[in-house]
Design a protein around this motif. Structure first.
Motif, PDB file in Angstrom:
ATOM      1  N   THR A 164     -12.473 -26.330 -23.970  1.00  0.00           N
ATOM      2  CA  THR A 164     -11.933 -27.616 -23.529  1.00  0.00           C
ATOM      3  C   THR A 164     -10.740 -27.412 -22.603  1.00  0.00           C
ATOM      4  O   THR A 164     -10.604 -28.071 -21.575  1.00  0.00           O
ATOM      5  N   GLU A 181      -7.321 -34.092 -28.848  1.00  0.00           N
ATOM      6  CA  GLU A 181      -8.334 -33.895 -29.875  1.00  0.00           C
ATOM      7  C   GLU A 181      -7.699 -33.705 -31.257  1.00  0.00           C
ATOM      8  O   GLU A 181      -6.666 -33.054 -31.378  1.00  0.00           O
ATOM      9  N   THR A 193     -12.960 -29.771 -30.868  1.00  0.00           N
ATOM     10  CA  THR A 193     -13.896 -30.677 -30.214  1.00  0.00           C
ATOM     11  C   THR A 193     -14.975 -31.090 -31.210  1.00  0.00           C
ATOM     12  O   THR A 193     -15.548 -30.248 -31.886  1.00  0.00           O
ATOM     13  N   ASP A 213     -18.959 -30.258 -22.099  1.00  0.00           N
ATOM     14  CA  ASP A 213     -18.169 -29.519 -23.091  1.00  0.00           C
ATOM     15  C   ASP A 213     -18.846 -29.647 -24.452  1.00  0.00           C
ATOM     16  O   ASP A 213     -19.278 -30.731 -24.823  1.00  0.00           O
TER      17      ASP A 213
HETATM   18 MG    MG Z   1     -13.155 -27.856 -27.365  1.00  0.00          MG
END
Ligand code: MG
Ligand code: GTP
Length: 382
Positions: free
Chosen positions: A101, A116, A121, A144
């Motif tokens: 990310t 996040e 993620t 992603d």
């Molecule tokens: Mg990530």
């Protein structure tokens, strides 16, 4: 058909449902006429009655459904003469915390990673990046994916809807379990792999070790005489990012024919979807072919609706989404599943009919599963 009941079957082969119930009873299965029946039970029943029963897979069934509306989902990207170049779709994969990310943030000057929860993620995100290669403006679409071991299905899906996989390996940590898993997904999907050796800014970084480790899994670096591009990068200092983009574009140009007709009814895949408190169902759709426009009637899995708004990866409203562009689509009546196909159809009515049929089928399949579980439970009770 998967999830069919004895009544359905009786109708098909022209017998009384009650007699089928009886036959099954003699075979030791208690099934009511309206209950959906497991695939293997149907097959046993067929053998008993000298009928060749073939259970249709959900994929075939969906193909038939679409065909009945004169639609086809999939390979058709348009006539040769109408094809135009489209950006490559690149899925970023790798072990948890190896910097996927952050790397995408660096490539697009954003800061998704900081927002996040716990820096992990949990959903697929999709973005477009513009770069200049040999004096030409080139777009690349990035997807992603999460590296946490819990998200295998998402990684598998990511690998499937992509042209190229970028395998991110942290140079300090080296090859880890989800590195191998991601690598296997990419191999299974038969997509070219570019390796990004990340975190080379760290004192403990050992990019050479990563090359050695991956060689053992068949990814031999070009500099060792193999055919895999390895690029050393740092998402923190920005080192190597241009090289990475260039490697991706070169791989796309060398190995792939990335074209699609932007002038046909749009088709794509929902890579993520959720219910937003204010905006209702929101689906991130990656357009494969055609151009998706506001006002069009769409069906997405068992959801349908009319496109009310399209939002690009910068949060801006746009009127249309051409091939390879990820957009958030507003206007669906319910939340589609991740991985569901998305099609523009003639009108709202057709969209609803297809969605309703898929919904009914899904419910039948769930019922079949539940009733199978019930028979097993009954078995253990005795
Ligand atoms: Mg990530
Ligand atoms: P998941 O999505 O949960 O699998 O993680 P990820 O691969 O997306 O990793 P993420 O981008 O969230 O980064 C994990 C941590 O590594 C963060 O604290 C980043 O700041 C750090 N990090 C990422 N890239 C680099 C880098 O190039 N150098 C250094 N020093 N740290 C980095």
């Amino acid at each position: 058909r998967r999830g069919a009941s004895l009544t359905d079957l009786a109708e098909k082969i022209g017998v009384e449902a009650a007699s089928l119930v009886q036959v099954l009873f003699h075979l030791g299965e208690m099934v009511t006429a309206t209950q959906s029946v497991a695939d293997d039970t149907l097959e046993v029943l067929g053998a008993e009655l000298d009928y060749n029963i073939e259970v249709v897979s959900p994929e075939d069934e969906d193909r038939e459904l679409l065909e009945s509306f004169d639609l086809e989902f999939g390979e058709d990207i348009g006539d040769e003469d109408d094809l135009e170049a489209r950006p490559p779709v690149v899925t970023v994969m790798g072990h948890v915390d190896h910097g996927k990310t952050k790397l995408l943030d660096a490539l697009r000057n954003s800061n998704v990673q900081a927002r996040e929860a716990g820096g992990i993620t949990q959903a697929i995100g999709a973005y477009q990046v513009e770069t200049e290669v040999d004096g030409n403006e080139r777009k690349i679409t990035f997807i992603d994916t999460p590296g946490h071991e819990a998200f295998t299905a998402m990684r598998a899906r990511g690998a499937k809807s992509t042209d190229i996989a970028v395998l991110v390996v942290a140079a300090d940590d080296g090859v880890m379990p989800q590195t191998i898993e991601a690598l296997n997904h990419a191999k299974a999907a038969d997509v070219p792999i570019v390796v990004a050796v990340n975190k080379v800014d760290k004192d403990t970084a050992d990019p050479t070790r990563v090359r050695g480790q991956l060689s053992e899994f068949g990814l031999v670096p070009e500099e060792y005489g193999g055919d895999t591009q390895f690029v050393d990068v740092s998402a923190i200092t920005g080192q190597g990012l241009e090289n990475l983009l260039e490697s991706i574009v070169l791989t796309a140009d060398a190995a792939l024919d990335l074209r699609a007709n932007p002038d046909m009814p749009a088709q794509g895949v929902a890579i993520e979807a959720h219910l937003d408190k204010g905006r209702g169902p929101v689906a991130t759709v990656l357009v494969h072919r055609g151009t998706l426009r506001i006002g069009e009637s769409i069906v997405a899995g068992s959801a349908h609706g009319r496109v009310r708004a399209l939002i690009n990866d910068q949060g801006q409203n746009v009127d249309e989404a051409p091939p390879s562009m990820p957009v958030q689509v507003l206007g669906l009546t319910s939340v589609p599943g991740a991985g569901d196909n998305v099609l523009v159809v003639d009108d709202d009515r057709m969209a609803r009919q297809i969605a309703d049929k898929r919904e009914a089928r899904m419910r039948a399949a769930q019922q079949a599963k539940a009733s199978r579980r019930k028979t097993l439970d009954q078995l253990f009770e005795q």
